[in-house]
Design an enzyme around this catalytic site. Structure first.
Site, PDB file in Angstrom:
ATOM      1  N   LYS A 188     -12.774   3.737  -7.597  1.00 49.92           N
ATOM      2  CA  LYS A 188     -12.873   5.008  -8.346  1.00 49.92           C
ATOM      3  C   LYS A 188     -12.102   4.856  -9.643  1.00 49.92           C
ATOM      4  O   LYS A 188     -10.914   4.522  -9.636  1.00 49.92           O
ATOM      5  CB  LYS A 188     -12.289   6.162  -7.514  1.00 49.92           C
ATOM      6  CG  LYS A 188     -13.126   6.522  -6.303  1.00 49.92           C
ATOM      7  CD  LYS A 188     -12.486   7.640  -5.497  1.00 49.92           C
ATOM      8  CE  LYS A 188     -13.235   7.843  -4.186  1.00 49.92           C
ATOM      9  NZ  LYS A 188     -12.573   8.821  -3.302  1.00 49.92           N
ATOM     10  N   MET A 237      -5.526   6.686 -11.146  1.00 44.25           N
ATOM     11  CA  MET A 237      -6.715   5.799 -11.026  1.00 44.25           C
ATOM     12  C   MET A 237      -6.344   4.446 -11.556  1.00 44.25           C
ATOM     13  O   MET A 237      -5.423   4.344 -12.322  1.00 44.25           O
ATOM     14  CB  MET A 237      -7.851   6.389 -11.857  1.00 44.25           C
ATOM     15  CG  MET A 237      -8.361   7.678 -11.339  1.00 44.25           C
ATOM     16  SD  MET A 237      -9.324   7.461  -9.828  1.00 44.25           S
ATOM     17  CE  MET A 237      -9.350   9.162  -9.284  1.00 44.25           C
ATOM     18  N   PRO A 238      -7.007   3.343 -11.158  1.00 43.09           N
ATOM     19  CA  PRO A 238      -8.074   3.321 -10.190  1.00 43.09           C
ATOM     20  C   PRO A 238      -7.592   3.493  -8.748  1.00 43.09           C
ATOM     21  O   PRO A 238      -6.464   3.167  -8.425  1.00 43.09           O
ATOM     22  CB  PRO A 238      -8.690   1.927 -10.362  1.00 43.09           C
ATOM     23  CG  PRO A 238      -7.852   1.184 -11.343  1.00 43.09           C
ATOM     24  CD  PRO A 238      -6.736   2.049 -11.758  1.00 43.09           C
ATOM     25  N   TYR A 239      -8.449   4.120  -7.945  1.00 46.53           N
ATOM     26  CA  TYR A 239      -8.218   4.250  -6.506  1.00 46.53           C
ATOM     27  C   TYR A 239      -9.271   3.388  -5.834  1.00 46.53           C
ATOM     28  O   TYR A 239     -10.455   3.541  -6.085  1.00 46.53           O
ATOM     29  CB  TYR A 239      -8.351   5.707  -6.058  1.00 46.53           C
ATOM     30  CG  TYR A 239      -7.890   5.948  -4.635  1.00 46.53           C
ATOM     31  CD1 TYR A 239      -8.707   5.638  -3.553  1.00 46.53           C
ATOM     32  CD2 TYR A 239      -6.619   6.452  -4.380  1.00 46.53           C
ATOM     33  CE1 TYR A 239      -8.277   5.827  -2.248  1.00 46.53           C
ATOM     34  CE2 TYR A 239      -6.178   6.653  -3.074  1.00 46.53           C
ATOM     35  CZ  TYR A 239      -7.019   6.336  -2.011  1.00 46.53           C
ATOM     36  OH  TYR A 239      -6.589   6.519  -0.725  1.00 46.53           O
ATOM     37  N   ARG A 277      -3.981   2.091  -6.766  1.00 50.13           N
ATOM     38  CA  ARG A 277      -3.762   2.418  -5.347  1.00 50.13           C
ATOM     39  C   ARG A 277      -4.919   1.830  -4.544  1.00 50.13           C
ATOM     40  O   ARG A 277      -6.079   1.947  -4.941  1.00 50.13           O
ATOM     41  CB  ARG A 277      -3.710   3.937  -5.156  1.00 50.13           C
ATOM     42  CG  ARG A 277      -2.394   4.541  -5.638  1.00 50.13           C
ATOM     43  CD  ARG A 277      -2.387   6.040  -5.716  1.00 50.13           C
ATOM     44  NE  ARG A 277      -1.018   6.512  -6.003  1.00 50.13           N
ATOM     45  CZ  ARG A 277      -0.443   6.412  -7.184  1.00 50.13           C
ATOM     46  NH1 ARG A 277      -1.097   5.820  -8.201  1.00 50.13           N
ATOM     47  NH2 ARG A 277       0.792   6.847  -7.385  1.00 50.13           N
TER      48      ARG A 277
END
Lengths: 63, 63, 63, 63, 63, 63
Positions: free
Chosen positions: D7, E1-3, E40
């Site tokens: 994401k 972000m990014p996740y 993350r």
């Protein structure tokens, strides 16, 4: 953490979404003893024709 | 429950998607002894350039 | 693709889950004109106390 | 497997995304002893107004 | 972000998983010009009997 | 809808989780003008060693 994903049908205003993320963040801060900075919320808006209930594709009205 | 998420590449007609959700709902009703009203299906259509296989971004044709 | 995620409450037998993935795979093959080899299904079993409806944590019975 | 979902906030070029999927695929091939053909990556780009941190909806700049 | 969410079949050692998150974090830092602190990663390990390919529930060996 | 997924590190009591789902349900009812019966919440508890931040696998303490 917490990382929250909220799925709603498309169509709400940005103001309503801002109100939602504020209230949900407060709910998590109060119930889980975490800081606001710990809370991330992702909003996934489902377009018409992308969600079905009981075998029927839902349109905005029926949502 | 059951809550189902089906990821497909973008491009199918609404008729095909309606046929898909009907057949998947029936499959779940028959195999899990649940009622149609229990079944929710979310369709996530991936746009070209948002899915990679073996390090390469897939385009619709290769899907 | 298609990649399918099916969320159900914990407790079904492996036989029932095998029957489910067979029938859902057939439903997708028939409705989307894809090959069985294209279809991947992930089963996510929710434990008691991990799913709430109308503000109440669901237990298996009420599911 | 592995199936990866990344994401990121919306706005990166297709070249950057291609570079990302190549490097992430290599990282997985090296660390997990899998083949490139085993690796599938989905990119989910979050639009402005769909992600909140500490109760505030993030815009691209703050990303 | 990014996740990032990485789905793998159950069974890898904690050392392998630590090596994986390091290499994937570096891949994202290099390709997306983000800082390690922005990244993350969630690891979702699928148990045997929870993933099917071509209508058959996969066991660890076939993974 | 709304369908909510809340990811937290493992370890909270069932009472805390019940308090969380009540408060989050109320937050959604107030901000989105939906009924409690419309709201479904899934709690995903991440085990130690399944979440990394800045390239390091988090343990419960650092959560």
């Amino acid at each position: 953490m917490p990382y929250v994903k909220i799925k709603i049908m498309e169509g709400r205003s940005i103001e309503k979404k801002q109100k939602m993320v504020e209230q949900v963040t407060n709910a998590l801060v109060n119930s889980l003893d975490v800081k606001p900075d710990d809370v991330r919320i992702e909003i996934l808006e489902l377009r018409e024709g992308t969600f079905a209930h009981a075998g029927k594709l839902a349109s905005k009205k029926t949502e």
